[in-house]
Design a protein around this motif. Structure first.
Motif, short mmCIF file in Angstrom:
data_model
loop_
_atom_site.label_atom_id
_atom_site.label_comp_id
_atom_site.label_asym_id
_atom_site.label_seq_id
_atom_site.Cartn_x
_atom_site.Cartn_y
_atom_site.Cartn_z
N ARG A 5 48.13 30.12 45.77
CA ARG A 5 46.88 31.57 45.70
C ARG A 5 47.26 32.25 44.63
NH1 ARG A 5 50.07 35.98 46.49
NH2 ARG A 5 51.90 35.70 47.83
N GLN A 6 46.03 32.92 44.17
CA GLN A 6 46.19 34.23 43.18
C GLN A 6 47.31 34.74 43.52
OE1 GLN A 6 43.28 35.63 40.93
NE2 GLN A 6 41.66 34.29 41.26
N ALA A 7 48.12 35.45 42.47
CA ALA A 7 49.26 36.20 42.56
C ALA A 7 48.59 37.69 42.66
CB ALA A 7 49.94 36.58 41.38
N ALA A 8 49.27 38.59 43.90
CA ALA A 8 48.77 39.85 43.98
C ALA A 8 49.84 40.75 43.43
CB ALA A 8 48.85 40.10 45.25
N ASN A 51 38.66 34.62 33.21
CA ASN A 51 39.25 33.52 32.48
C ASN A 51 40.67 33.17 32.41
OD1 ASN A 51 36.63 32.57 31.90
ND2 ASN A 51 36.33 33.56 30.04
N ASN A 52 41.36 34.01 33.28
CA ASN A 52 42.63 34.03 33.27
C ASN A 52 43.16 34.14 34.58
OD1 ASN A 52 45.10 33.95 31.62
ND2 ASN A 52 44.21 35.82 30.53
N GLU A 53 44.32 33.47 35.05
CA GLU A 53 44.70 33.38 36.43
C GLU A 53 46.19 33.18 36.62
OE1 GLU A 53 43.07 30.81 39.60
OE2 GLU A 53 41.10 31.12 38.91
N LEU A 54 46.85 34.16 37.11
CA LEU A 54 48.26 34.02 37.60
C LEU A 54 48.33 33.26 38.91
CD1 LEU A 54 51.07 34.87 36.41
CD2 LEU A 54 50.65 37.08 37.62
N VAL A 55 48.98 32.39 39.01
CA VAL A 55 48.86 31.75 40.33
C VAL A 55 50.57 31.60 41.02
CG1 VAL A 55 48.58 29.23 41.36
CG2 VAL A 55 46.89 30.31 39.24
N VAL A 56 50.43 31.74 42.13
CA VAL A 56 52.07 31.63 42.63
C VAL A 56 51.94 30.52 43.79
CG1 VAL A 56 52.74 33.79 42.25
CG2 VAL A 56 51.40 33.49 44.34
N VAL A 66 55.45 29.86 39.84
CA VAL A 66 54.33 30.73 39.50
C VAL A 66 53.90 29.96 38.07
CG1 VAL A 66 56.15 31.87 37.89
CG2 VAL A 66 53.78 32.93 38.60
N PHE A 67 52.65 29.97 37.69
CA PHE A 67 52.20 29.80 36.33
C PHE A 67 50.84 30.54 36.10
CE2 PHE A 67 50.12 26.75 39.29
CZ PHE A 67 48.78 26.59 38.73
N GLN A 68 50.64 30.62 34.78
CA GLN A 68 49.66 31.22 34.27
C GLN A 68 48.40 30.14 33.83
OE1 GLN A 68 49.86 35.00 32.14
NE2 GLN A 68 48.09 34.78 31.32
N ILE A 69 47.24 30.25 34.19
CA ILE A 69 46.26 29.46 33.44
C ILE A 69 45.05 30.14 32.90
CG2 ILE A 69 45.11 29.05 35.73
CD1 ILE A 69 44.96 26.21 34.65
N THR A 70 44.88 29.81 31.60
CA THR A 70 43.48 30.36 31.08
C THR A 70 42.73 29.48 30.57
OG1 THR A 70 45.32 31.83 30.03
CG2 THR A 70 43.54 32.00 29.12
N PHE A 71 41.47 29.88 30.63
CA PHE A 71 40.17 29.03 30.61
C PHE A 71 39.50 29.57 29.35
CE2 PHE A 71 40.98 29.16 34.98
CZ PHE A 71 41.27 27.94 35.35
N THR A 72 39.50 28.70 28.39
CA THR A 72 38.76 29.00 27.07
C THR A 72 37.70 28.19 26.50
OG1 THR A 72 41.18 29.80 26.26
CG2 THR A 72 39.53 29.97 24.59
#
Lengths: 150, 150
Positions: A5-8, A51-56, A66-72
């Motif tokens: 899920r997206q991090a809170a 365009n930026n998601e922090l996912v846990v 955890v990881f972070q994904i950025t769409f560019t």
């Protein structure tokens, strides 16, 4: 059973704990109580950016990765979008269970959903295990990753 | 005298021409008349994104170079912002005049203005001249750049 899920905001302490629990991360993160406000500021910037998601990754209520994904969007490659993965960590207690691979596979599925033609990441040349891990998952080590500290 | 500015829609044809005028770029770009609409779509997405800039170098009215720079907030490195440079090209007629270095120096100055702690890029391992060029400018080749086509 793992879910993503997206991090809170309330996950942030746990996320920084995981980032700091690492040979390289321990030298550059500050896992302190209270957490330095710079982390919440970054969290808010990521959270506000479509365009930026922090996912846990979670197992029950526990955050275990955890990881972070950025769409560019880029002009190159005929105007193709790319996904960049960064800050991948699993908690030390679950290592060896393939959770890291599941994280990356989740990131790849997000990149596909967003219509990216490429998913990319860089890994420190000192992390030789990480390089083998990513190559096993199908990444090609075609590029040099250059950095300049400002 | 060279100056830099944000690219406008009317620069796009020239930008794609420069991207395609390159060993690797010629295999993946489509410099056609009219330009395939995918390029304008990408331009509009970049233009609408406050963390993404397409920059051109000009000499008089002539566009002689281009790069794209993306500013990204990360949780890692104590919530530090990074700048990523991509799609760097100079037009073949001006090569050897140090325009490429000026482009990158401009990108570095933009990264500093935005408070980034790091500027980064990846370069194809086949571009051995480019690697030396970036190292001369002060980039450290500390990372592997991994890519997966989707």
């Amino acid at each position: 059973m793992i879910h993503f899920r997206q991090a809170a905001a309330q996950d942030l302490e746990r996320i920084v704990e995981m980032l700091a629990d690492d040979d390289l991360g321990s030298q550059r993160e500050r896992f302190e109580d209270p957490l330095p406000p710079c982390y919440m500021k970054a969290f808010e910037a990521i959270d506000a950016d479509p365009n930026n998601e922090l996912v846990v990754a979670c197992e029950g209520n526990a955050v275990i990765g955890v990881f972070q994904i950025t769409f560019t969007p880029y002009i190159t490659h005929q105007g193709g979008w790319r996904a960049t993965i960064e800050g991948v960590r699993t908690c030390s207690a679950v290592r060896g269970r393939g959770i890291g691979a599941k994280l990356i596979e989740w990131g790849i599925s997000l990149a596909k959903e967003r219509g990216c033609h490429l998913v990319q990441l860089t890994t420190d040349k000192k992390r030789t295990d990480a390089l083998r891990f990513y190559e096993r998952l199908g990444f090609q080590n075609t590029h040099e990753g250059l950095k300049m500290k400002l």
